[in-house]
Write an enzyme that holds these catalytic residues in place. Sequence first.
Site, mmCIF file in Angstrom:
data_model
loop_
_atom_site.group_PDB
_atom_site.id
_atom_site.type_symbol
_atom_site.label_atom_id
_atom_site.label_comp_id
_atom_site.label_asym_id
_atom_site.label_seq_id
_atom_site.Cartn_x
_atom_site.Cartn_y
_atom_site.Cartn_z
ATOM 1 N N ASP A 11 0.873 -1.165 0.000
ATOM 2 C CA ASP A 11 0.000 0.000 0.000
ATOM 3 C C ASP A 11 0.920 1.228 0.000
ATOM 4 O O ASP A 11 2.111 1.126 0.318
ATOM 5 C CB ASP A 11 -0.873 -0.036 1.258
ATOM 6 C CG ASP A 11 -1.696 1.215 1.435
ATOM 7 O OD1 ASP A 11 -2.428 1.573 0.499
ATOM 8 O OD2 ASP A 11 -1.583 1.835 2.506
ATOM 9 N N ASP A 13 -0.266 4.991 0.997
ATOM 10 C CA ASP A 13 -0.566 5.962 2.045
ATOM 11 C C ASP A 13 -0.569 5.323 3.420
ATOM 12 O O ASP A 13 -1.350 4.407 3.692
ATOM 13 C CB ASP A 13 -1.910 6.635 1.768
ATOM 14 C CG ASP A 13 -1.872 7.454 0.485
ATOM 15 O OD1 ASP A 13 -0.782 7.944 0.136
ATOM 16 O OD2 ASP A 13 -2.918 7.592 -0.164
#
Length: 245
Positions: A11, A13
């Site tokens: 991922d 963020d």
Amino acid sequence: MSHANRAILFDLDDTLFDHHRAMSAAIGAIHAAHGEGLPFEPFSLLHAELLEQIHLDTLAGRLSLEAARVERFRRLFAHFARPLGDSAAAEMGADYRRHLQANRYPIDGAAELLQALRAAGVAVAVVSNNLEQEQRDKLAHLGLDRLIDLLVTSERVGCAKPAPAIFQTALRELDVPAQAAVMVGDNWQADVAGAVTCGLKAAWLNRFGRRCPEPTLAYLPLDSLTPTDRLARRLISHGCANQLC
């Protein structure tokens, strides 16, 4: 190694990019400039909740990033009985954006971890629920774009994690089977549960000591991305085997 993983998916963020730090700085600046008399903690917490809610409209194509910021600040100040007109909300959104952009930093150890994985010959991808250009700009600013092989966004695929299609797109483009890949992320439902449902192994980056939502689900627990060399070896060689909450 016969059981080594061939790809690590991340991922972006709050996994590689410290979004929490940037958001805290930006909303702190907005509160200092416009929130006189308003308690900061409820102000900040409501902003974070509205960000998550309205971001879904951005992912679905119903709002642009700029329109989402305007709507977010309109709702935020309305909650505290300080209604904003369109121009004031737009100005505040633009101000927030400037502070956010000025406070973009990687999570400690992110670059070093990606370098270690690449040096070991492992494919590295970023799989993100966000807009394509937004994430490309972010990766370039952080200097991480040269350390990944692939970026897959929900905008490009047309669905968001935890939907299987976004993971499957990354695996197909990397030419790696699900059982030879690990997904690393901070969001339990989107990153961990979503990856496991799709047949990947998962690692949960839990920097803030949250409780595990599903104690029986196997995963690799992480509280940071350091020490990087050791973590790279764990991700490549062990994945989440026999790791429980």
